[in-house]
Design an enzyme around this catalytic site. Structure first.
Site, PDB file in Angstrom:
ATOM      1  CG  LEU A   1      -1.761   1.241   1.506  1.00 28.76           C
ATOM      2  CD1 LEU A   1      -3.112   0.848   2.102  1.00 28.76           C
ATOM      3  CD2 LEU A   1      -1.061   2.245   2.425  1.00 28.76           C
ATOM      4  CG  LEU A   2       1.974   5.244  -2.724  1.00 26.45           C
ATOM      5  CD1 LEU A   2       2.951   5.164  -3.898  1.00 26.45           C
ATOM      6  CD2 LEU A   2       0.772   6.082  -3.112  1.00 26.45           C
TER       7      LEU A   2
ATOM      8  CG  ASP B   1       0.186  10.771   3.487  1.00 26.04           C
ATOM      9  OD1 ASP B   1      -0.813  10.147   3.156  1.00 26.04           O
ATOM     10  OD2 ASP B   1       0.369  11.232   4.616  1.00 26.04           O
TER      11      ASP B   1
ATOM     12  CD  GLN C   1       3.993   7.708   5.501  1.00 21.88           C
ATOM     13  OE1 GLN C   1       3.436   7.120   6.418  1.00 21.88           O
ATOM     14  NE2 GLN C   1       5.272   8.049   5.562  1.00 21.88           N
TER      15      GLN C   1
ATOM     16  CE1 TYR D   1       2.458   5.773  10.539  1.00 26.61           C
ATOM     17  CE2 TYR D   1       1.177   7.418  11.720  1.00 26.61           C
ATOM     18  CZ  TYR D   1       1.352   6.112  11.313  1.00 26.61           C
ATOM     19  OH  TYR D   1       0.426   5.171  11.659  1.00 26.61           O
ATOM     20  CB  SER D   2       3.570  12.210   6.166  1.00 33.35           C
ATOM     21  OG  SER D   2       2.932  11.280   5.341  1.00 33.35           O
TER      22      SER D   2
ATOM     23  CG  ASP E   1       1.551  14.375   8.727  1.00 40.40           C
ATOM     24  OD1 ASP E   1       2.147  13.297   8.957  1.00 40.40           O
ATOM     25  OD2 ASP E   1       0.313  14.464   8.693  1.00 40.40           O
TER      26      ASP E   1
ATOM     27  CD  GLU F   1      -4.139  12.771   8.887  1.00 41.21           C
ATOM     28  OE1 GLU F   1      -3.742  11.836   9.602  1.00 41.21           O
ATOM     29  OE2 GLU F   1      -4.724  12.572   7.806  1.00 41.21           O
TER      30      GLU F   1
HETATM   31  C1  FRU Z   1      -2.220  11.070   6.089  1.00 41.58           C
HETATM   32  C2  FRU Z   1      -1.507  10.345   7.230  1.00 41.58           C
HETATM   33  C3  FRU Z   1      -0.490  11.246   7.880  1.00 41.58           C
HETATM   34  C4  FRU Z   1       0.457  10.252   8.480  1.00 41.58           C
HETATM   35  C5  FRU Z   1       0.476   9.169   7.426  1.00 41.58           C
HETATM   36  C6  FRU Z   1       0.671   7.781   7.946  1.00 41.58           C
HETATM   37  O1  FRU Z   1      -2.735  10.195   5.144  1.00 41.58           O
HETATM   38  O2  FRU Z   1      -2.457   9.874   8.169  1.00 41.58           O
HETATM   39  O3  FRU Z   1      -1.031  12.145   8.823  1.00 41.58           O
HETATM   40  O4  FRU Z   1       1.722  10.787   8.700  1.00 41.58           O
HETATM   41  O5  FRU Z   1      -0.758   9.249   6.751  1.00 41.58           O
HETATM   42  O6  FRU Z   1       0.820   6.870   6.890  1.00 41.58           O
END
Ligand code: FRU
Length: 481
Positions: free
Chosen positions: A38-39, A41, A57, A100-101, A160, A218
Site C-alpha cells: 500500500l502507498l 502520502d 508512505q 510517518y509523513s 507531518d 494532517e
Molecule cells: C495522512 C496520514 C499522515 C500520516 C500518514 C501515515 O494520510 O495519516 O497524517 O503521517 O498518513 O501513513
C-alpha cells in the site's frame, strides 16, 4: 524496537509480487504506484543534485495501512521515474510503528529529511516524535533521532513536518490536535535545522472564524504563490455540506497573508483542492525554475483498501501526475507540468464539432489517453462525456459539473461528485488504465479518481442535449511505468 523490518525483506516482497503485477490489467501506465503493498502520502518532494526525489508512505507487506516505510523514486524530468531502495524503515525505538509523513530540504549540499516517528506502547497508546535523517547521496540516510517532542497542550496526533526557508530562518509547519480535540497547524523555527523552537499556532479552530473545523489537521504545507501565502492542509472530521466535503477526509487550502514579523496568518475561507473521490495529503516543492509543483496521493483514508480490484495483484493506490500551481485572479490553478506533454503521441483533432440531439462524437481510445476540449459555443445545454463506465456532465443551466463512476464494491451502483461551475471553457482529461484526472478551465477545478472498468470498455462518447460546438484533441499517452 522493530528489528523485524529489513531492506532485504522489502526486496523479497517486491520480487515475490513481480509475476502478479505483470498480469494486472489495472496497472497504471504513467502514474507512480507501489511495486507491492500500500502507498499513501507523497513525502520529501525535493530537487537534489540534479534530480527530483519523491518519497511516499509505503507498507510493502500488506494492501492495508500498517508499518510504514518511506518508499523512494527519482526522476530527471518528473515523468520518467526510477524506483530506488527504500529510504527509511521503522527500525528504531522512536519510529518503530511507522516512519510517518514528512518533508525534505537541501542544506549545505546534504539532504535533510524530517518525518514523524510513530510509536505505540504496550497499552496501544500513541507517541510521536519529529525526527531527522540526513543523506549525502540522496539514497542512503542516516537517522539522527527525535528533534521535537510533543509540546504541552497537544495530543500525540502531532505529525507531518513540512520544512521551508523564509525570512532568513528555517520554519516547520506541523499538523496537530489540541487537548480539546481541535485541529491546528503549528509552527516551529530553527537557525540550523537541528534546534527547533515552538513558534505558536498558525491557524486552527477558534482562529480566523474557524469554529469546530475538524478534530485533527494532517499534512500541512506553506508557501508563497504569486502575491499570496497558501497553507495546504488536510482537516479530519468535517461533515459533508452540499457538494462540499464529500470524502472521508478533506484536502484544501487557506489563501492569505502572513505578517512576516509575528508570523500571524490572515486568511480566507477553506477551499477544497480537488473534487474527485481519490485525492489527499498533497505535498509541494519549488523547483529550479521557481515553479511550485504539487503531487497528491490518488487515494483517501477510506476503509477497505484490500477490496480495491488491484489488491488481487498485491498493490493499492498511486500518486497523481505532478501539477504546477499558479495563482490567478484569486484562484489557485492546478495543471499537469509541461513535461507531461512529452508523453502525448498520435494526436487526432476534431475541429468545430457540433453536438446536438442528432449528432454525437465517438472516439476510439486505448488504455491510457488524454483528451483536451475547448468549448466554442454552448447555450443552455448539457454536455455528456461517457468514458467507459464513467460519466462527465456539465449542465450550463444549473451551472453544475458532475463526475460519476461505478462503485468499486458494487459495479451496478454509480456514485457522483459535483462542483458549481459558472462557465465551462475547456476540459483536460488524463485517463490511465484505472485512474482519471479532470482539469476544468485550465485547472480552476480538478476531479481526481480511481476508476475500474471492464477491460473491453474503451471508448469515449460525446453527446449533448441542446447545441454545443467544441474543438477536441485526443492523444495516446506513452507508457513509462
Ligand atoms: C495522512 C496520514 C499522515 C500520516 C500518514 C501515515 O494520510 O495519516 O497524517 O503521517 O498518513 O501513513
Amino acid at each position: 524496537m522493530n528489528n523485524n523490518v529489513t531492506k532485504d525483506m522489502v526486496c523479497k516482497q517486491m520480487e515475490k509480487n513481480q509475476p502478479l503485477i505483470a498480469r494486472d490489467p489495472y496497472r497504471l501506465h504513467y502514474h507512480l504506484m507501489p511495486s507491492v503493498g500500500l502507498l499513501n502520502d507523497p513525502n520529501g518532494f525535493v530537487f537534489f543534485k540534479g534530480k527530483y526525489h519523491i518519497f511516499y508512505q509505503w507498507n510493502p507487506f500488506a494492501v492495508e495501512h500498517g508499518v510504514k516505510c518511506w518508499g523512494h523514486s527519482i526522476s530527471k524530468d518528473l515523468i520518467h521515474w526510477q524506483e530506488v531502495p527504500v529510504a527509511l524503515l521503522p527500525d528504531q525505538w522512536y519510529d518503530q510503528n511507522g516512519c510517518y509523513s514528512g518533508s525534505a530540504v537541501v542544506y549545505q549540499n546534504q539532504l535533510y529529511v524530517f518525518y514523524t516517528g510513530n510509536v505505540r506502547d504496550n497499552e496501544g497508546n500513541r507517541q510521536s516524535y519529529q525526527c531527522l535523517a540526513i543523506s549525502n547521496d540522496g539514497i542512503h540516510f542516516e537517522k539522527k533521532g527525535p528533534i521535537i517532542q510533543v509540546p504541552d497542550g497537544y495530543t500525540a496526533h502531532f505529525r507531518d513536518p513540512k520544512v521551508f526557508y523564509m525570512n532568513e530562518a528555517w520554519w516547520m509547519v506541523l499538523g496537530a490536535q489540541t487537548e480539546a480535540k481541535n485541529g491546528e497547524v503549528v509552527l516551529y523555527r530553527s537557525a540550523d535545522l537541528w534546534n527547533w523552537t515552538f513558534a505558536g499556532t498558525l491557524t486552527g479552530n477558534g482562529h480566523q472564524g474557524l469554529d469546530h473545523f475538524g478534530y485533527m489537521w494532517e499534512c500541512p504545507d506553506l508557501f508563497q504563490l504569486g502575491n499570496k501565502d497558501i497553507l495546504l492542509v488536510c482537516p479530519q472530521g468535517i461533515p459533508a455540506q452540499g457538494f462540499q466535503y464529500q470524502n472521508i477526509y478533506q484536502s484544501g487550502y487557506f489563501a492569505g497573508e502572513i505578517e512576516k514579523k509575528t508570523m500571524s496568518f490572515e486568511h480566507d475561507a477553506f477551499v477544497e483542492l480537488d473534487r474527485g473521490f481519490d485525492f489527499y495529503a498533497p505535498q509541494t516543492m519549488q523547483d529550479q525554475e521557481g515553479r511550485r509543483i504539487l503531487i497528491g496521493w490518488m487515494g483517501n483514508a477510506e476503509e477497505g483498501s484490500s477490496q480495491l480490484p488491484t489488491a488481487n495483484y498485491g498493490w493499492v493506490h498511486a500518486l497523481t501526475v505532478p501539477r504546477q500551481l499558479d495563482w490567478k485572479d484569486g484562484t489557485l490553478l492546478q495543471y499537469p507540468v509541461e513535461e507531461f506533454q512529452q508523453l502525448l503521441e498520435n494526436e487526432v483533432r476534431f475541429n468545430e464539432v457540433v453536438l446536438n440531439a442528432q449528432q454525437l462524437l465517438s472516439l476510439c481510445v486505448d488504455k491510457a489517453f488524454a483528451v483536451y476540449l475547448t468549448v466554442e459555443d454552448m447555450k443552455q445545454s448539457c454536455l455528456n462525456i461517457q468514458i467507459a463506465g464513467s460519466q462527465i456532465i456539465y449542465d450550463s443551466l444549473l451551472k453544475v459539473f458532475t463526475f460519476k463512476r461505478k462503485s468499486f464494491t458494487s459495479y451496478q451502483t454509480m456514485e457522483s461528485r459535483h462542483c458549481k461551475l459558472d462557465t465551462l471553457s475547456d476540459i483536460l482529461i488524463l485517463k490511465d488504465t484505472s485512474s482519471i484526472e479532470i482539469f476544468l478551465n485550465q485547472g480552476e477545478e480538478v476531479f481526481t479518481s480511481r476508476v475500474f472498468d471492464d477491460k473491453n470498455e474503451e471508448s469515449v462518447l460525446f453527446t449533448a442535449d441542446g447545441e454545443i460546438k467544441l474543438d477536441v484533441k485526443k492523444w495516446d499517452v506513452r507508457r513509462v511505468m
